[in-house]
Design a protein around this motif. Structure first.
Motif, mmCIF file in Angstrom:
data_model
loop_
_atom_site.group_PDB
_atom_site.id
_atom_site.type_symbol
_atom_site.label_atom_id
_atom_site.label_comp_id
_atom_site.label_asym_id
_atom_site.label_seq_id
_atom_site.Cartn_x
_atom_site.Cartn_y
_atom_site.Cartn_z
ATOM 1 N N LYS A 178 -53.593 -22.836 -20.981
ATOM 2 C CA LYS A 178 -53.366 -21.948 -20.048
ATOM 3 C C LYS A 178 -52.145 -21.621 -20.301
ATOM 4 O O LYS A 178 -51.589 -20.548 -20.633
ATOM 5 C CB LYS A 178 -53.744 -22.486 -18.621
ATOM 6 N N GLY A 212 -35.152 -16.485 -13.864
ATOM 7 C CA GLY A 212 -36.231 -17.544 -14.178
ATOM 8 C C GLY A 212 -36.747 -17.674 -15.690
ATOM 9 O O GLY A 212 -37.169 -16.886 -15.988
ATOM 10 N N GLY A 217 -40.908 -16.674 -17.953
ATOM 11 C CA GLY A 217 -39.539 -16.037 -18.045
ATOM 12 C C GLY A 217 -39.297 -16.026 -19.616
ATOM 13 O O GLY A 217 -38.842 -15.073 -20.333
ATOM 14 N N ILE A 273 -34.877 -14.353 -4.291
ATOM 15 C CA ILE A 273 -33.991 -14.240 -5.560
ATOM 16 C C ILE A 273 -33.140 -13.086 -5.633
ATOM 17 O O ILE A 273 -31.808 -13.211 -6.006
ATOM 18 C CB ILE A 273 -34.811 -14.102 -6.975
HETATM 19 N N1 LIG Z 1 -47.565 -12.374 -13.372
HETATM 20 C C1 LIG Z 1 -48.491 -13.157 -13.686
HETATM 21 O O1 LIG Z 1 -49.404 -12.730 -14.491
HETATM 22 C C2 LIG Z 1 -48.106 -14.519 -13.865
HETATM 23 C C3 LIG Z 1 -48.717 -15.327 -14.741
HETATM 24 C C4 LIG Z 1 -48.440 -16.624 -14.560
HETATM 25 C C5 LIG Z 1 -47.611 -17.142 -13.787
HETATM 26 N N2 LIG Z 1 -46.887 -16.314 -12.754
HETATM 27 C C6 LIG Z 1 -46.138 -16.939 -11.572
HETATM 28 O O2 LIG Z 1 -44.961 -16.629 -12.094
HETATM 29 C C7 LIG Z 1 -44.186 -17.627 -11.585
HETATM 30 C C8 LIG Z 1 -43.604 -18.585 -12.705
HETATM 31 O O3 LIG Z 1 -44.371 -19.256 -13.234
HETATM 32 P P1 LIG Z 1 -44.012 -20.285 -14.478
HETATM 33 O O4 LIG Z 1 -45.067 -20.819 -14.861
HETATM 34 O O5 LIG Z 1 -42.891 -19.522 -15.375
HETATM 35 O O6 LIG Z 1 -42.979 -21.384 -13.659
HETATM 36 P P2 LIG Z 1 -41.940 -22.238 -13.980
HETATM 37 O O7 LIG Z 1 -41.962 -23.382 -13.161
HETATM 38 O O8 LIG Z 1 -42.249 -22.572 -15.514
HETATM 39 O O9 LIG Z 1 -40.527 -21.589 -14.224
HETATM 40 C C9 LIG Z 1 -40.051 -20.962 -13.220
HETATM 41 C C10 LIG Z 1 -38.532 -20.904 -13.173
HETATM 42 O O10 LIG Z 1 -37.641 -20.539 -12.403
HETATM 43 C C11 LIG Z 1 -36.639 -20.947 -12.188
HETATM 44 N N3 LIG Z 1 -36.119 -20.795 -10.835
HETATM 45 C C12 LIG Z 1 -36.205 -21.194 -9.427
HETATM 46 N N4 LIG Z 1 -35.350 -20.745 -8.403
HETATM 47 C C13 LIG Z 1 -34.693 -19.936 -9.199
HETATM 48 C C14 LIG Z 1 -33.607 -19.069 -8.648
HETATM 49 N N5 LIG Z 1 -33.336 -19.179 -7.617
HETATM 50 N N6 LIG Z 1 -33.111 -18.245 -9.566
HETATM 51 C C15 LIG Z 1 -33.077 -18.407 -10.994
HETATM 52 N N7 LIG Z 1 -34.312 -19.044 -11.442
HETATM 53 C C16 LIG Z 1 -35.128 -19.779 -10.759
HETATM 54 C C17 LIG Z 1 -36.867 -22.431 -12.229
HETATM 55 O O11 LIG Z 1 -35.673 -23.236 -12.403
HETATM 56 C C18 LIG Z 1 -37.978 -22.515 -13.384
HETATM 57 O O12 LIG Z 1 -37.372 -22.802 -14.793
HETATM 58 C C19 LIG Z 1 -45.142 -18.412 -10.411
HETATM 59 O O13 LIG Z 1 -44.883 -18.125 -9.174
HETATM 60 C C20 LIG Z 1 -46.394 -18.554 -11.240
HETATM 61 O O14 LIG Z 1 -47.597 -18.594 -10.299
HETATM 62 C C21 LIG Z 1 -47.395 -15.054 -12.761
#
Ligand SMILES: NC(=O)c1ccc[n+]([C@@H]2O[C@H](COP(=O)([O-])OP(=O)(O)OC[C@H]3O[C@@H](n4cnc5c(N)ncnc54)[C@H](O)[C@@H]3O)[C@@H](O)[C@H]2O)c1
Ligand SMILES: N[C@@H](CCSC[C@H]1O[C@@H](n2cnc3c(=O)[nH]cnc32)[C@H](O)[C@@H]1O)C(=O)O
Length: 416
Positions: A178, A212, A217, A273
């Motif tokens: 996933k 992020g 990211g 953010i």
């Molecule tokens: N758009 C989509 O289709 C999609 C797909 C998967 C996940 N998501 C969502 O995207 C988000 C991120 O998922 P992920 O799997 O990359 O999570 P992740 O936990 O791997 O990454 C999130 C990152 O954001 C950083 N972060 C937190 N607060 C911050 C701030 N104030 N400034 C800068 N960076 C900050 C964290 O340190 C971390 O490295 C989640 O909400 C997830 O549910 C969206």
């Protein structure tokens, strides 16, 4: 039973569902197996997932396995009205339409819960929250749930820590097949598809800020660089910030980054953010999009408070005029752009093939195991099964360990 916008769209919906089925070979394989073995016979499965053709195909897979399936959307803007009409035509119970207000969003979650599901498939944990907070009458039916996304898993882990969670939840997001593909390559591609389709603007030559540097990211930065952008990353985690720097991007604070940005994409799963004074430091014409969770990463009320006017200048683009005359553009109401923008199609079918294969197999895993209450990682067998089926469908063969190699790997005595 169903409640959708317009059943006359069913023909087009079915065409779109048939198209994605051709590109979801792993899920199609599971569907055939479930048709024969009927693992869900007599059970009801309720889902709260983005309602579009690939998700309908997951619903059809569970239905092929004998389940009664009731579905609603997990975002007020991401439903495709043609796909849901097609899904209803194919026998699913679906409650949802594009552009719901908050009341309608929660009403349709409740309509799914009225089916008294045995298993829940959630994305973001909104349905699980409603179950625990309002629909405790349905709780006793639930054998377990599966959660699709990072923030949903975090919410459920916090809930379990507080002793509030009442059933086992499989963290589908945390399966390798996933997050390594969906969060990284899926979000990377589908967010830029949606941003470019919505704005009709070029990425090459622009300063693109990715807030992020998690799995999503990383994918966004990779695609932005591939499209010719000057990529800036902001982070709060020093290890991830260092990784971004060594991957070749500039890393700085959000306050520095907003001054340089032509386009900012938040993808942290966190709130605020971009907020407060950040907007004052932006360049005229700066575009803002969110690819993370809900609509709280970019603080819209703060932006509105600093604006003299707000108008929709193009589908899914709002123009905010600040007091000094500067214009800032917000895409898709600050909701995840790859699914909420009118042109957002979500991740490619080949990617959702793996995510939804993990979902379909995890639903059966709940059924066949007496799992403890809590948030559980999907077992490795599911991951290896999905990866092997995907490689096979792609026509890729890999090597296997020889007996000598297996023996060597487990032997600690053999040295130089
Ligand atoms: N758009 C989509 O289709 C999609 C797909 C998967 C996940 N998501 C969502 O995207 C988000 C991120 O998922 P992920 O799997 O990359 O999570 P992740 O936990 O791997 O990454 C999130 C990152 O954001 C950083 N972060 C937190 N607060 C911050 C701030 N104030 N400034 C800068 N960076 C900050 C964290 O340190 C971390 O490295 C989640 O909400 C997830 O549910 C969206
Ligand atoms: N309900 C929240 C959840 C974030 S959705 C993030 C999840 O969407 C999933 N996703 C991305 N593209 C698609 C798609 O095309 N169809 C169905 N789900 C998708 C993906 O697996 C990811 O984990 C919200 O809308 O803000």
């Amino acid at each position: 039973m169903s409640k959708v916008k317009d059943m006359s769209l069913a023909g087009e919906g079915v065409r779109k569902i048939e198209w994605v089925q051709k590109h979801m070979p792993v899920l199609e394989h599971i569907k055939k197996e479930y048709e024969e073995t009927q693992p869900f016979k007599g059970l009801t499965i309720g889902s709260c997932l983005h309602l579009e053709p690939k998700t309908i195909n997951l619903g059809l897979t569970l239905q092929a396995g004998g389940a009664e399936v009731a579905m609603t959307g997990c975002n007020p803007l991401s439903t495709h009205d043609d796909a849901v009409a097609g899904g209803v035509d194919l026998g699913l119970n679906i409650y949802g339409w594009r552009e719901q207000d908050d009341e309608e969003y929660y009403q349709t979650i409740n309509m799914v819960l009225d089916h008294k599901p045995d298993i829940i498939i959630d994305d973001g944990a909104d349905m699980i929250m409603v179950l625990h907070n309002e629909r405790t009458d349905v709780l006793k039916h639930i054998m377990g749930a599966c959660e699709e996304t990072t923030t949903g898993v975090h919410r459920l882990e916090s809930m379990h820590k507080d002793g509030a969670l009442k059933f086992p939840v499989v963290a589908v997001n945390d399966a390798y097949t996933k997050y390594l593909f969906d969060n990284r390559y899926g979000t990377g591609q589908s967010s830029f598809d949606a941003i470019m389709g919505t704005t009709n603007m070029i990425i090459a030559g622009k300063s693109v800020v990715i807030c992020g540097y998690g799995w999503c990211g990383r994918g966004l930065a990779l695609r932005a660089a591939g499209l010719g952008a000057n990529v800036i990353v902001t982070e709060v985690d020093p290890i991830r910030a260092l990784e971004a720097r060594m991957d070749g991007y500039r890393v700085m604070t959000i306050r520095q980054a907003v001054k340089e940005a032509d386009l900012i994409i938040t993808v942290t799963g966190n709130a605020d953010i971009i907020n407060g004074d950040d907007f004052k430091y932006m360049k005229d014409g700066c575009m803002l999009a969110n690819a993370g969770h809900f609509n709280v990463e970019i603080n819209r009320p703060d932006l509105e408070a600093q604006s003299t006017s707000v108008k929709e200048v193009r589908e899914s683009i709002e123009e905010f005029t600040l007091k000094d005359g500067k214009k800032i553009y917000l895409l898709a109401d600050g909701r995840l752009v790859n699914l909420s923008a009118a042109r957002g199609q979500g991740h490619p079918a080949e990617i959702m093939d793996m995510s939804f294969a993990v979902q379909a197999l995890s639903a059966k895993f709940i059924l066949n195991n007496d799992l403890p209450v809590g948030v559980i990682k999907a077992p490795d067998e599911i991951d290896y099964n999905v990866a092997s089926l995907k490689l096979k469908a792609m026509g890729i063969e890999i090597d296997t360990l020889t007996d000598r190699q297996k023996e060597y790997m487990s032997n600690w005595q053999e040295g130089t």
